[in-house]
Enzyme design. Sequence first.
Site, PDB file in Angstrom:
ATOM      1  N   GLY A  57      -2.621  -4.070  -2.648  1.00 61.45           N
ATOM      2  CA  GLY A  57      -3.605  -4.966  -2.536  1.00 61.45           C
ATOM      3  C   GLY A  57      -3.419  -6.022  -3.435  1.00 61.45           C
ATOM      4  O   GLY A  57      -2.607  -6.126  -4.260  1.00 61.45           O
ATOM      5  N   HIS A  58      -4.418  -7.097  -3.393  1.00 56.18           N
ATOM      6  CA  HIS A  58      -4.329  -7.979  -4.253  1.00 56.18           C
ATOM      7  C   HIS A  58      -5.747  -8.589  -4.620  1.00 56.18           C
ATOM      8  O   HIS A  58      -6.687  -8.093  -3.848  1.00 56.18           O
ATOM      9  CB  HIS A  58      -3.448  -9.296  -4.220  1.00 56.18           C
ATOM     10  CG  HIS A  58      -3.778  -9.793  -2.831  1.00 56.18           C
ATOM     11  ND1 HIS A  58      -3.467  -9.491  -1.617  1.00 56.18           N
ATOM     12  CD2 HIS A  58      -4.256 -11.096  -2.584  1.00 56.18           C
ATOM     13  CE1 HIS A  58      -4.050 -10.459  -0.563  1.00 56.18           C
ATOM     14  NE2 HIS A  58      -4.408 -11.417  -1.366  1.00 56.18           N
ATOM     15  N   TYR A  59      -5.926  -9.454  -5.542  1.00 56.19           N
ATOM     16  CA  TYR A  59      -7.185 -10.120  -5.945  1.00 56.19           C
ATOM     17  C   TYR A  59      -7.312 -11.297  -5.404  1.00 56.19           C
ATOM     18  O   TYR A  59      -6.459 -12.142  -5.370  1.00 56.19           O
ATOM     19  CB  TYR A  59      -7.505 -10.050  -7.541  1.00 56.19           C
ATOM     20  CG  TYR A  59      -7.503  -8.497  -7.863  1.00 56.19           C
ATOM     21  CD1 TYR A  59      -8.840  -8.006  -8.135  1.00 56.19           C
ATOM     22  CD2 TYR A  59      -6.445  -7.965  -8.397  1.00 56.19           C
ATOM     23  CE1 TYR A  59      -8.850  -6.603  -8.531  1.00 56.19           C
ATOM     24  CE2 TYR A  59      -6.539  -6.652  -8.955  1.00 56.19           C
ATOM     25  CZ  TYR A  59      -7.627  -6.047  -9.218  1.00 56.19           C
ATOM     26  OH  TYR A  59      -7.602  -4.774  -9.467  1.00 56.19           O
TER      27      TYR A  59
END
Length: 101
Positions: A57-59
């Site tokens: 995932g990512h921020y």
Amino acid sequence: AAAVAAVKGSAAAAAAGAGNGGADAAAAGNRPQVLDGLGHYKLLGIVSHMGSNTACGHYVAHVKKDGRWVIFNDEKVAASEHPPLSLGYMYVYTRVDAPTQ
């Protein structure tokens, strides 16, 4: 710039609550008394994680701009109707009652 506040001594904190049966003194014993006010803050933005865990995932960032929430997701910037305020990884605040010098 980072602000540094001086903490009153415990005797001063105890004296602060003497007029109301010690209720203020008891509350003051749980948190330091600072000389520059209580400190009131407003939320400017949050960083949250999108993904099943931190390994994937990512921020993204949700920022309050002109009274509206905006999401910054890589190159995509859009209105954020329901920012996940309870799922923030990092919260960014600003003090709204900072003393003037």
